[in-house]
Design a protein around this motif. Structure first.
Motif, PDB file in Angstrom:
ATOM      1  N   ALA A  94      -4.660   7.574  -4.280  1.00  0.00           N
ATOM      2  CA  ALA A  94      -3.604   7.508  -3.261  1.00  0.00           C
ATOM      3  C   ALA A  94      -4.200   7.210  -1.892  1.00  0.00           C
ATOM      4  O   ALA A  94      -3.695   6.370  -1.138  1.00  0.00           O
ATOM      5  CB  ALA A  94      -2.822   8.821  -3.241  1.00  0.00           C
ATOM      6  N   TRP A  95      -5.303   7.891  -1.538  1.00  0.00           N
ATOM      7  CA  TRP A  95      -5.916   7.666  -0.223  1.00  0.00           C
ATOM      8  C   TRP A  95      -6.509   6.268  -0.124  1.00  0.00           C
ATOM      9  O   TRP A  95      -6.461   5.633   0.933  1.00  0.00           O
ATOM     10  CB  TRP A  95      -7.005   8.702   0.054  1.00  0.00           C
ATOM     11  CG  TRP A  95      -6.617  10.125  -0.128  1.00  0.00           C
ATOM     12  CD1 TRP A  95      -7.393  11.130  -0.620  1.00  0.00           C
ATOM     13  CD2 TRP A  95      -5.363  10.744   0.182  1.00  0.00           C
ATOM     14  NE1 TRP A  95      -6.702  12.306  -0.659  1.00  0.00           N
ATOM     15  CE2 TRP A  95      -5.452  12.106  -0.170  1.00  0.00           C
ATOM     16  CE3 TRP A  95      -4.156  10.266   0.697  1.00  0.00           C
ATOM     17  CZ2 TRP A  95      -4.396  12.989  -0.012  1.00  0.00           C
ATOM     18  CZ3 TRP A  95      -3.090  11.156   0.849  1.00  0.00           C
ATOM     19  CH2 TRP A  95      -3.225  12.485   0.510  1.00  0.00           C
ATOM     20  N   LEU A 128      -3.560   3.855   0.295  1.00  0.00           N
ATOM     21  CA  LEU A 128      -2.860   4.101   1.552  1.00  0.00           C
ATOM     22  C   LEU A 128      -3.661   3.611   2.750  1.00  0.00           C
ATOM     23  O   LEU A 128      -3.119   3.084   3.720  1.00  0.00           O
ATOM     24  CB  LEU A 128      -2.558   5.592   1.694  1.00  0.00           C
ATOM     25  CG  LEU A 128      -1.699   6.008   2.885  1.00  0.00           C
ATOM     26  CD1 LEU A 128      -0.327   5.353   2.811  1.00  0.00           C
ATOM     27  CD2 LEU A 128      -1.552   7.532   2.929  1.00  0.00           C
ATOM     28  N   ALA A 155       0.825  -1.203   0.000  1.00  0.00           N
ATOM     29  CA  ALA A 155       0.000   0.000   0.000  1.00  0.00           C
ATOM     30  C   ALA A 155       0.863   1.258   0.000  1.00  0.00           C
ATOM     31  O   ALA A 155       0.558   2.236  -0.674  1.00  0.00           O
ATOM     32  CB  ALA A 155      -0.930   0.008   1.219  1.00  0.00           C
ATOM     33  N   THR A 156       1.952   1.229   0.744  1.00  0.00           N
ATOM     34  CA  THR A 156       2.852   2.382   0.792  1.00  0.00           C
ATOM     35  C   THR A 156       3.515   2.625  -0.554  1.00  0.00           C
ATOM     36  O   THR A 156       3.616   3.770  -1.021  1.00  0.00           O
ATOM     37  CB  THR A 156       3.928   2.166   1.870  1.00  0.00           C
ATOM     38  OG1 THR A 156       3.297   1.964   3.135  1.00  0.00           O
ATOM     39  CG2 THR A 156       4.855   3.368   1.956  1.00  0.00           C
ATOM     40  N   SER A 181       0.877   3.873  -3.085  1.00  0.00           N
ATOM     41  CA  SER A 181       0.458   5.228  -2.713  1.00  0.00           C
ATOM     42  C   SER A 181       1.523   6.244  -3.110  1.00  0.00           C
ATOM     43  O   SER A 181       1.197   7.357  -3.549  1.00  0.00           O
ATOM     44  CB  SER A 181       0.196   5.305  -1.209  1.00  0.00           C
ATOM     45  OG  SER A 181      -0.838   4.428  -0.843  1.00  0.00           O
TER      46      SER A 181
END
Length: 329
Positions: A236-237, A240, A111-112, A115
């Motif tokens: 991105a959100w 993340l 996820a990082t 993102s």
């Protein structure tokens, strides 16, 4: 012309739909005096003092969070108890455990990384515009403003569009009030999301400050830029927050903050309804009796007879066109 006449009718339908949204959200969100107070304060803040939408959202969220931490009863409901669908949200371990299918498991490392990719796709073009064109350039203003909007898109399109209308019309001067109403009316008739009206705002803003570009090219680039900086942050959100979403849902402080934000959104949308209605029935500060009558009819159909959106839009568009073409409105 005929198109202008159709939009005259659409505005009445959109006004009724926005009022319906205020009532629908308010009936769920304003469950006690504290939430009603937050909604009222938010309305006064944006209507009377022009407080920006992000400030209202952040303030409401902070009030809700602190209220939950202080143990105030008004901020305790929904903070980790009860059900979401058929799943108990106060058992975060179950939600995050082995019962979830393998393909739904998202690691924090993945996820990082993803993102970071989307953050770069979003922020690198924005930074380049500010560095190369300067903060006063219309494309830099579009990129900066709609980037901020994308970060605080709480409460759905109607809530954030009140902020867009406030800034686009009064701060940046990209559109006149009547043009913003036309954009909202046009957006309601399309199959896409209402938030796509932001593309119309970006198009109009860039078209009127073209520099050396042809107006149509500048407007097209402005619309595309608006769409990019509106939706790139959303991905991105999503990525993340994916690994932690169920645990966040079980957090009482966050739940109370979101409940307070939802209450604030009611006040913000009420401001949009009032702003919309004023500019429709009082164009140029003078009352328009036909606009008032058409708005009353639309409100009666939506709130009284509970007509669907599309029939109301179609009928109001036809009546508006008829009135204008007959020279009555």
């Amino acid at each position: 012309g005929v198109l202008e006449a159709v939009f005259f009718g659409l505005k009445a339908a959109v006004l009724a739909i926005v009022v319906q949204a205020v009532i629908r959200i308010g009936s769920r969100a304003l469950r006690n005096g504290a939430m009603i107070g937050i909604a009222a304060a938010s309305f006064v803040a944006i209507f009377a003092f022009g407080v920006p939408f992000p400030v209202i959202i952040l303030t409401a969220g902070l009030i809700g969070f602190l209220g939950a931490r202080a143990g105030l009863p008004a901020f305790q409901a929904g903070g980790g108890h009860g059900k979401v669908g058929k799943v108990q949200v106060d058992d975060a371990d179950t939600l995050l455990g082995e019962e979830s299918p393998g393909h739904t498991q998202v690691s924090a490392a993945w996820a990082t990384r993803i993102s970071a990719v989307f953050l770069a796709l979003w922020l690198v073009p924005v930074a380049a515009l500010f560095l190369l064109a300067g903060p006063g350039n219309v494309f830099s203003q579009i990129a900066g403003f709609f980037s901020v909007m994308a970060v605080v898109t709480f409460g759905g399109a109607y809530a954030v569009l009140a902020y867009v209308a406030q800034q686009a019309v009064e701060t940046y001067g990209w559109l006149a009030p009547g043009e913003m109403l036309d954009g909202l009316g046009m957006a309601e008739t399309t199959p896409g999301p209402l938030i796509m009206v932001t593309q119309f705002v970006g198009f109009m803003g860039a078209m009127r400050d073209t520099g050396a570009m042809p107006p149509l090219l500048a407007g097209t680039l402005g619309g595309l830029l608006t769409t990019w900086v509106t939706f790139a942050p959303c991905f991105a959100w999503i990525f993340l927050g994916a690994p932690w979403i169920e645990r966040l849902r079980a957090n009482r402080g966050l739940a109370a903050a979101l409940a307070a934000v939802t209450a604030a959104v009611v006040g913000v949308i009420a401001n949009l309804a009032l702003w919309f209605g004023w500019h429709f029935v009082m164009p140029g500060g003078r009352p328009d009796s036909w606009a008032l009558a058409l708005a009353g009819l639309a409100l009666g159909l939506v709130l009284g007879l509970r007509w669907g959106v599309m029939p109301v839009l179609a009928l109001c568009a036809a009546l508006g066109a008829g009135l204008r073409l007959a020279g009555l409105a």
